[in-house]
Design a protein around this motif. Sequence first.
Motif, mmCIF file in Angstrom:
data_model
loop_
_atom_site.group_PDB
_atom_site.id
_atom_site.type_symbol
_atom_site.label_atom_id
_atom_site.label_comp_id
_atom_site.label_asym_id
_atom_site.label_seq_id
_atom_site.Cartn_x
_atom_site.Cartn_y
_atom_site.Cartn_z
ATOM 1 N N ARG A 1 0.849 -1.204 0.000
ATOM 2 C CA ARG A 1 0.000 0.000 0.000
ATOM 3 C C ARG A 1 0.875 1.240 0.000
ATOM 4 O O ARG A 1 1.753 1.396 0.845
ATOM 5 N N GLU A 2 0.655 2.128 -0.975
ATOM 6 C CA GLU A 2 1.400 3.386 -0.977
ATOM 7 C C GLU A 2 1.124 4.128 0.329
ATOM 8 O O GLU A 2 0.014 4.094 0.852
ATOM 9 N N LEU A 3 2.147 4.793 0.844
ATOM 10 C CA LEU A 3 2.032 5.465 2.132
ATOM 11 C C LEU A 3 0.812 6.372 2.180
ATOM 12 O O LEU A 3 0.574 7.176 1.279
ATOM 13 N N ALA A 4 0.033 6.225 3.256
ATOM 14 C CA ALA A 4 -1.212 6.963 3.456
ATOM 15 C C ALA A 4 -1.470 7.019 4.959
ATOM 16 O O ALA A 4 -0.730 6.401 5.736
ATOM 17 N N PRO A 5 -2.494 7.753 5.414
ATOM 18 C CA PRO A 5 -2.813 7.744 6.852
ATOM 19 C C PRO A 5 -3.038 6.335 7.371
ATOM 20 O O PRO A 5 -3.437 5.434 6.618
ATOM 21 N N LEU A 6 -2.809 6.159 8.649
ATOM 22 C CA LEU A 6 -2.815 4.827 9.248
ATOM 23 C C LEU A 6 -4.125 4.087 9.021
ATOM 24 O O LEU A 6 -4.129 2.878 8.782
ATOM 25 N N SER B 1 5.875 8.038 -6.116
ATOM 26 C CA SER B 1 6.284 9.168 -6.950
ATOM 27 C C SER B 1 5.922 10.481 -6.284
ATOM 28 O O SER B 1 5.056 10.549 -5.414
ATOM 29 N N ALA B 2 6.584 11.544 -6.726
ATOM 30 C CA ALA B 2 6.321 12.871 -6.167
ATOM 31 C C ALA B 2 4.892 13.321 -6.451
ATOM 32 O O ALA B 2 4.259 14.003 -5.652
ATOM 33 N N GLU B 3 4.355 12.891 -7.612
ATOM 34 C CA GLU B 3 2.998 13.298 -7.999
ATOM 35 C C GLU B 3 1.963 12.797 -7.007
ATOM 36 O O GLU B 3 0.957 13.458 -6.764
ATOM 37 N N SER B 4 2.204 11.618 -6.457
ATOM 38 C CA SER B 4 1.240 11.059 -5.501
ATOM 39 C C SER B 4 1.739 11.247 -4.066
ATOM 40 O O SER B 4 1.474 10.425 -3.194
ATOM 41 N N ASN B 5 2.474 12.320 -3.830
ATOM 42 C CA ASN B 5 3.011 12.631 -2.508
ATOM 43 C C ASN B 5 1.892 12.600 -1.471
ATOM 44 O O ASN B 5 0.953 13.395 -1.532
ATOM 45 N N PRO B 6 1.979 11.697 -0.492
ATOM 46 C CA PRO B 6 0.882 11.585 0.484
ATOM 47 C C PRO B 6 0.702 12.828 1.343
ATOM 48 O O PRO B 6 -0.392 13.112 1.809
#
Length: 268
Positions: free
Chosen positions: A78-83, A111-116
């Motif tokens: 999972r791409e980094l996101a809130p817990l 990627s930078a575009e999907s910076n969490p």
Amino acid sequence: NTKKSAQQVFNELTKIVSTEVVLMFLSTGVIAKTRAKRIKEIKDFLKEQHASKTRKLILVSTQLIEAGVDLDFPKVWRELAPLDSLVQAAGRCNRNARMTPTPIVEEFSFSAESNPHRIYGATEISLTREFLTKNLQENQVRLKISEYYRKLIERKGQESVKLIENLKNWQFDLLREDSLIDEAGCTVIIPEHDILEILYSKKSEIEKNQQVTIFQNTASITKSDLEKLRKNGAFIEFDEEQIGSAFNVLTPEAVNTFYDETKGMVIS
């Protein structure tokens, strides 16, 4: 975190994944009826995979599968996101407790575009990183989630009574709705011939079964992408009394340019 980053991951995987591996894609940028068909295919494949342990499946998906979709994988990235989003994704790993050895859930940055930080907010992501310094075991999740939200409220102040109420009720979907942005989306219609016949009819003539048919051909895009399409003249212009005037309906040319049968809406 975004449809575009999911498409990028999918594109990269098509270059390196063996032809013996089944590679599939899901997002709300894919029309509703194709999503439903694809989810059924994935479920059927996973059942066969659990039984025979032969061919492998890799699914690239957005948050679409994090709630209300009963899929069960041995590994989840999972791409980094809130817990709370990470926990929801983890719920798609060994969901039916059938797998050994212990299944794995890992987070990554793409990627930078999907910076969490840009998508969810710096406070949520920095706090999540603190909780991910050690391996989080399944039996610790409820306690850690409660602790996460207590700290989040402390750091952000009492800015949302709704946040507290949703925490009490474990309403993760509602919690994420407060933070998710342009990605939340606008509906567009990818028309087929029978759909166009309905859309050119008068509003007073629409029937319930026709509404269902229209919905089955809808996809979701961001507000910014909707504006890009408008500037490109990508939508059919209907008379005000026609059903189609209430929707964003792609022209045949726009469908050929912006819609991919596998990845859904692709807007650069």
